[in-house]
Design an enzyme around this catalytic site. Structure first.
Site, PDB file in Angstrom:
ATOM      1  N   ARG A  43      10.518  -2.126  10.864  1.00 48.46           N
ATOM      2  CA  ARG A  43       9.471  -1.625  11.762  1.00 48.46           C
ATOM      3  C   ARG A  43       9.275  -2.606  12.914  1.00 48.46           C
ATOM      4  NH1 ARG A  43       4.318  -0.025   8.156  1.00 48.46           N
ATOM      5  NH2 ARG A  43       3.354  -1.033   9.931  1.00 48.46           N
ATOM      6  N   ARG A  84      11.054  -6.798   5.014  1.00 48.03           N
ATOM      7  CA  ARG A  84      10.877  -5.378   4.667  1.00 48.03           C
ATOM      8  C   ARG A  84      11.810  -4.479   5.474  1.00 48.03           C
ATOM      9  NH1 ARG A  84       4.890  -2.875   4.494  1.00 48.03           N
ATOM     10  NH2 ARG A  84       4.786  -3.307   6.736  1.00 48.03           N
ATOM     11  N   ARG A 112      -1.621  -8.561  13.178  1.00 42.63           N
ATOM     12  CA  ARG A 112      -2.066  -7.549  12.204  1.00 42.63           C
ATOM     13  C   ARG A 112      -2.923  -8.180  11.110  1.00 42.63           C
ATOM     14  NH1 ARG A 112       3.334  -5.096  10.518  1.00 42.63           N
ATOM     15  NH2 ARG A 112       2.120  -3.738   9.150  1.00 42.63           N
ATOM     16  N   LYS A 141       0.831  -1.220   0.000  1.00 44.77           N
ATOM     17  CA  LYS A 141       0.000   0.000   0.000  1.00 44.77           C
ATOM     18  C   LYS A 141       0.861   1.264   0.000  1.00 44.77           C
ATOM     19  CE  LYS A 141      -2.471  -0.720   3.757  1.00 44.77           C
ATOM     20  NZ  LYS A 141      -1.988  -2.054   4.172  1.00 44.77           N
ATOM     21  N   ARG A 145      -9.897   1.814   8.571  1.00 45.56           N
ATOM     22  CA  ARG A 145      -9.461   0.444   8.832  1.00 45.56           C
ATOM     23  C   ARG A 145     -10.548  -0.354   9.547  1.00 45.56           C
ATOM     24  NH1 ARG A 145      -3.640   1.077   8.701  1.00 45.56           N
ATOM     25  NH2 ARG A 145      -2.511  -0.862   8.940  1.00 45.56           N
TER      26      ARG A 145
HETATM   27  P1  AMP Z   1       0.425   0.933   8.727  1.00 42.67           P
HETATM   28  O1  AMP Z   1       1.646   1.754   8.594  1.00 42.67           O
HETATM   29  O2  AMP Z   1      -0.709   1.423   7.880  1.00 42.67           O
HETATM   30  O3  AMP Z   1       0.677  -0.549   8.551  1.00 42.67           O
HETATM   31  O4  AMP Z   1      -0.079   1.112  10.244  1.00 42.67           O
HETATM   32  C1  AMP Z   1       0.722   0.691  11.331  1.00 42.67           C
HETATM   33  C2  AMP Z   1      -0.103   0.616  12.602  1.00 42.67           C
HETATM   34  O5  AMP Z   1      -0.650   1.913  12.903  1.00 42.67           O
HETATM   35  C3  AMP Z   1      -1.313  -0.304  12.555  1.00 42.67           C
HETATM   36  O6  AMP Z   1      -0.970  -1.665  12.802  1.00 42.67           O
HETATM   37  C4  AMP Z   1      -2.184   0.302  13.668  1.00 42.67           C
HETATM   38  O7  AMP Z   1      -1.689  -0.048  14.939  1.00 42.67           O
HETATM   39  C5  AMP Z   1      -1.943   1.796  13.467  1.00 42.67           C
HETATM   40  N1  AMP Z   1      -2.921   2.380  12.526  1.00 42.67           N
HETATM   41  C6  AMP Z   1      -2.672   2.918  11.300  1.00 42.67           C
HETATM   42  N2  AMP Z   1      -3.806   3.359  10.724  1.00 42.67           N
HETATM   43  C7  AMP Z   1      -4.810   3.087  11.602  1.00 42.67           C
HETATM   44  C8  AMP Z   1      -6.219   3.268  11.573  1.00 42.67           C
HETATM   45  N3  AMP Z   1      -6.841   3.811  10.520  1.00 42.67           N
HETATM   46  N4  AMP Z   1      -6.926   2.885  12.667  1.00 42.67           N
HETATM   47  C9  AMP Z   1      -6.332   2.344  13.746  1.00 42.67           C
HETATM   48  N5  AMP Z   1      -5.014   2.106  13.813  1.00 42.67           N
HETATM   49  C10 AMP Z   1      -4.242   2.469  12.750  1.00 42.67           C
END
Ligand code: AMP
Length: 220
Positions: A161, A127, A172, A13, A88
């Site tokens: 990360r 990654r 996740r 993404k 999400r």
């Molecule tokens: P990402 O970088 O999009 O994979 O997001 C990393 C982490 O941030 C996720 O596993 C959640 O803990 C948090 N996070 C990101 N976007 C959201 C969202 N829209 N709602 C809730 N938690 C989020």
């Protein structure tokens, strides 16, 4: 255009969002990146988000929705945006609809990046991300940087990360299936979803996504 990008962790993404946003001249808004920036700056919001992120859980809606709305109301997002990682869950999708409706706007498309689950786990385990720019993404096997631990694009330090560890990835993925996937049906009912096979070269996936967007544009 106002676009939402959905897909499991590791679907690409962030990578696709960076290219698509550039092609379409709209800002790439990633709630994950916003949280990570808050954590590295030591803000109150970052402190609230950190334990949820480390565990692979969703940050509560009352924190997330306000942050996302605030970012979408910035001037650079007035004519469109590409959302990566938001919404999400269904209540975030409803909040987004409500916000757009109150301003007489609506989404144009929801791109659903589709990747087999075993591929997702392999992608995430290897990654590595640049500390300077999270769109500079490498993989120890599939797209290794020229020098280990150093970003080819800007010389920044590459890191894994903390939530990319194998155990957290399982959580996740569970969270994705139970909480995020239902938004695909929610948006399908609005005729917004285009499913994009996300295996193959990065530029091929971008081309598929751009083709799907031009169809959506014509249909709208
Ligand atoms: P990402 O970088 O999009 O994979 O997001 C990393 C982490 O941030 C996720 O596993 C959640 O803990 C948090 N996070 C990101 N976007 C959201 C969202 N829209 N709602 C809730 N938690 C989020």
């Amino acid at each position: 255009m106002r676009i939402v990008l959905v897909g499991p962790p590791g679907a690409g993404k962030g990578t696709q969002a960076a290219y698509l946003a550039k092609n379409l001249s709209i800002p790439h808004i990633s709630t994950g990146d916003l949280f990570r920036a808050n954590i590295s700056q030591g803000t109150e919001l970052g402190k609230k988000a950190k334990s949820y992120m480390d565990a692979g859980d969703l940050v509560p809606d009352e924190v997330t929705i306000g942050m996302a709305k605030e970012r979408m109301s910035q001037p650079d997002a007035a004519n469109g945006f590409l959302l990566d990682g938001f919404p999400r869950n269904v209540s975030q999708a409803e909040a987004l609809d409500g916000m757009l409706k109150s301003e007489g706007m609506q989404l144009d498309a929801v791109l659903d990046l589709e990747v087999p689950e075993d591929e997702v786990v392999k992608r995430i385990a290897g990654r590595r991300i640049c500390r300077n720019d999270s769109s500079h993404v490498f993989h120890v096997d599939y797209s290794a940087p020229k020098a280990e631990g150093v970003c080819d694009a800007c010389g920044g330090e590459l890191y894994q990360r903390p939530d990319d560890s194998e155990e957290t990835v399982r959580t996740r993925l569970d969270v994705y299936h139970t909480q995020t996937e239902p938004i695909i049906d929610y948006y399908r009912a609005q005729g917004l979803v285009a499913t994009i096979p996300a295996l193959g070269q990065v530029n091929e996936v971008t081309e598929r996504a751009m083709a799907a967007l031009s169809h959506k544009g014509k249909a709208a």
